[in-house]
Design a protein around this motif. Structure first.
Motif, short mmCIF file in Angstrom:
data_model
loop_
_atom_site.label_atom_id
_atom_site.label_comp_id
_atom_site.label_asym_id
_atom_site.label_seq_id
_atom_site.Cartn_x
_atom_site.Cartn_y
_atom_site.Cartn_z
N THR A 122 1.82 7.11 -6.50
CA THR A 122 0.80 8.13 -6.75
C THR A 122 1.32 9.51 -6.37
O THR A 122 1.09 10.49 -7.09
CB THR A 122 -0.49 7.81 -5.96
OG1 THR A 122 -0.99 6.54 -6.42
CG2 THR A 122 -1.55 8.87 -6.15
N SER A 131 -4.50 2.46 -0.32
CA SER A 131 -3.96 3.16 -1.48
C SER A 131 -5.07 3.69 -2.38
O SER A 131 -4.95 4.76 -2.97
CB SER A 131 -2.98 2.28 -2.26
OG SER A 131 -3.59 1.13 -2.76
N ASN A 132 -6.20 2.95 -2.46
CA ASN A 132 -7.34 3.46 -3.22
C ASN A 132 -7.93 4.70 -2.56
O ASN A 132 -8.28 5.67 -3.23
CB ASN A 132 -8.42 2.38 -3.35
CG ASN A 132 -7.99 1.24 -4.23
OD1 ASN A 132 -7.09 1.36 -5.05
ND2 ASN A 132 -8.62 0.10 -4.05
N GLU A 154 -3.89 0.46 8.22
CA GLU A 154 -4.89 -0.39 7.58
C GLU A 154 -5.81 -1.10 8.56
O GLU A 154 -7.00 -1.25 8.30
CB GLU A 154 -4.19 -1.43 6.68
CG GLU A 154 -3.53 -0.84 5.46
CD GLU A 154 -2.09 -0.38 5.66
OE1 GLU A 154 -1.38 -0.20 4.67
OE2 GLU A 154 -1.66 -0.20 6.83
N ASN A 164 0.83 -1.21 0.00
CA ASN A 164 0.00 0.00 0.00
C ASN A 164 0.86 1.25 0.00
O ASN A 164 0.62 2.19 -0.77
CB ASN A 164 -0.94 0.02 1.21
CG ASN A 164 -2.13 -0.88 1.05
OD1 ASN A 164 -2.55 -1.18 -0.06
ND2 ASN A 164 -2.68 -1.32 2.16
N THR A 165 1.86 1.27 0.87
CA THR A 165 2.72 2.45 0.94
C THR A 165 3.50 2.63 -0.36
O THR A 165 3.67 3.76 -0.82
CB THR A 165 3.66 2.34 2.16
OG1 THR A 165 2.86 2.25 3.35
CG2 THR A 165 4.58 3.56 2.27
N ASN A 168 2.45 1.75 -3.39
CA ASN A 168 1.48 2.29 -4.36
C ASN A 168 1.20 3.76 -4.10
O ASN A 168 1.11 4.56 -5.03
CB ASN A 168 0.16 1.51 -4.29
CG ASN A 168 0.28 0.12 -4.86
OD1 ASN A 168 1.12 -0.15 -5.71
ND2 ASN A 168 -0.57 -0.77 -4.39
N ILE A 169 1.07 4.13 -2.83
CA ILE A 169 0.82 5.52 -2.47
C ILE A 169 2.02 6.38 -2.84
O ILE A 169 1.86 7.49 -3.36
CB ILE A 169 0.48 5.64 -0.97
CG1 ILE A 169 -0.88 4.98 -0.71
CG2 ILE A 169 0.49 7.09 -0.49
CD1 ILE A 169 -1.17 4.67 0.75
#
Length: 166
Positions: free
Chosen positions: A20, A132-133, A101, A13-14, A16-17
């Motif tokens: 972004t 991340s979404n 999370e 997640n981190t 992916n973030i």
């Protein structure tokens, strides 16, 4: 813009973030403890080769973050908020905080900042969206409100000329 992750637990997640954030020119702020090491392969895989271009800052705890950003406007994304993320006005220097999370932002932080709590609408039978979404949804609304300042807004098709030979 600034994205703040309070004690993130999942490296993918981190990663992916982080990707972004690089794509949007956004700074990433990580409040420890982290549930992983920044050198983990899952973090690097998710962030791909973008991680080296990321503006990332780490803080030992929430108090350290606050001391380094006195007076900052901090929006807190939480399922416990009464306001929708589309109902507030984001500034280009604002911070948008997301919790870990498994538990989100601690309730004691939310209680002290209730007027700055925002949520993403969702069905009542689900606890939360993927972190991340969630970051992408709220960040792009904040950027939209600021006319996507500094971002390329148009692409170009590379037209190939195909010849139909018979």
């Amino acid at each position: 813009m600034h994205i703040v992750l309070h004690q993130p637990e999942i490296p993918q997640n981190t990663g992916n973030i982080g990707r972004t954030c690089v794509a949007t020119g956004t700074s990433l702020h990580l409040i420890e403890p982290l549930g992983f090491r920044l050198g983990e392969k899952d973090l690097k895989r998710a962030g791909m080769d973008y991680w080296q271009h990321l503006d990332v800052t780490r803080y030992v705890d929430y108090q350290d973050f606050l001391e380094k950003h006195p007076g900052a406007k901090i929006w807190m994304a939480t399922t416990k908020a009464k306001k929708c993320y589309t109902d507030v006005q984001f500034g280009m220097d604002d911070f948008i905080m997301f919790g870990k999370e498994s538990a989100g932002i601690p309730e004691e932080i939310l209680v002290d900042n209730e007027e700055n709590c925002i949520r993403i609408p969702m069905g009542s039978d689900i606890r939360s969206l993927n972190l991340s979404n969630s970051v992408a949804i709220v960040l792009y609304e904040a950027l939209r409100q600021n006319n996507f300042a500094g971002l390329e807004q148009q692409g170009e098709l590379h037209r190939l000329h195909w010849k139909n030979e018979e």
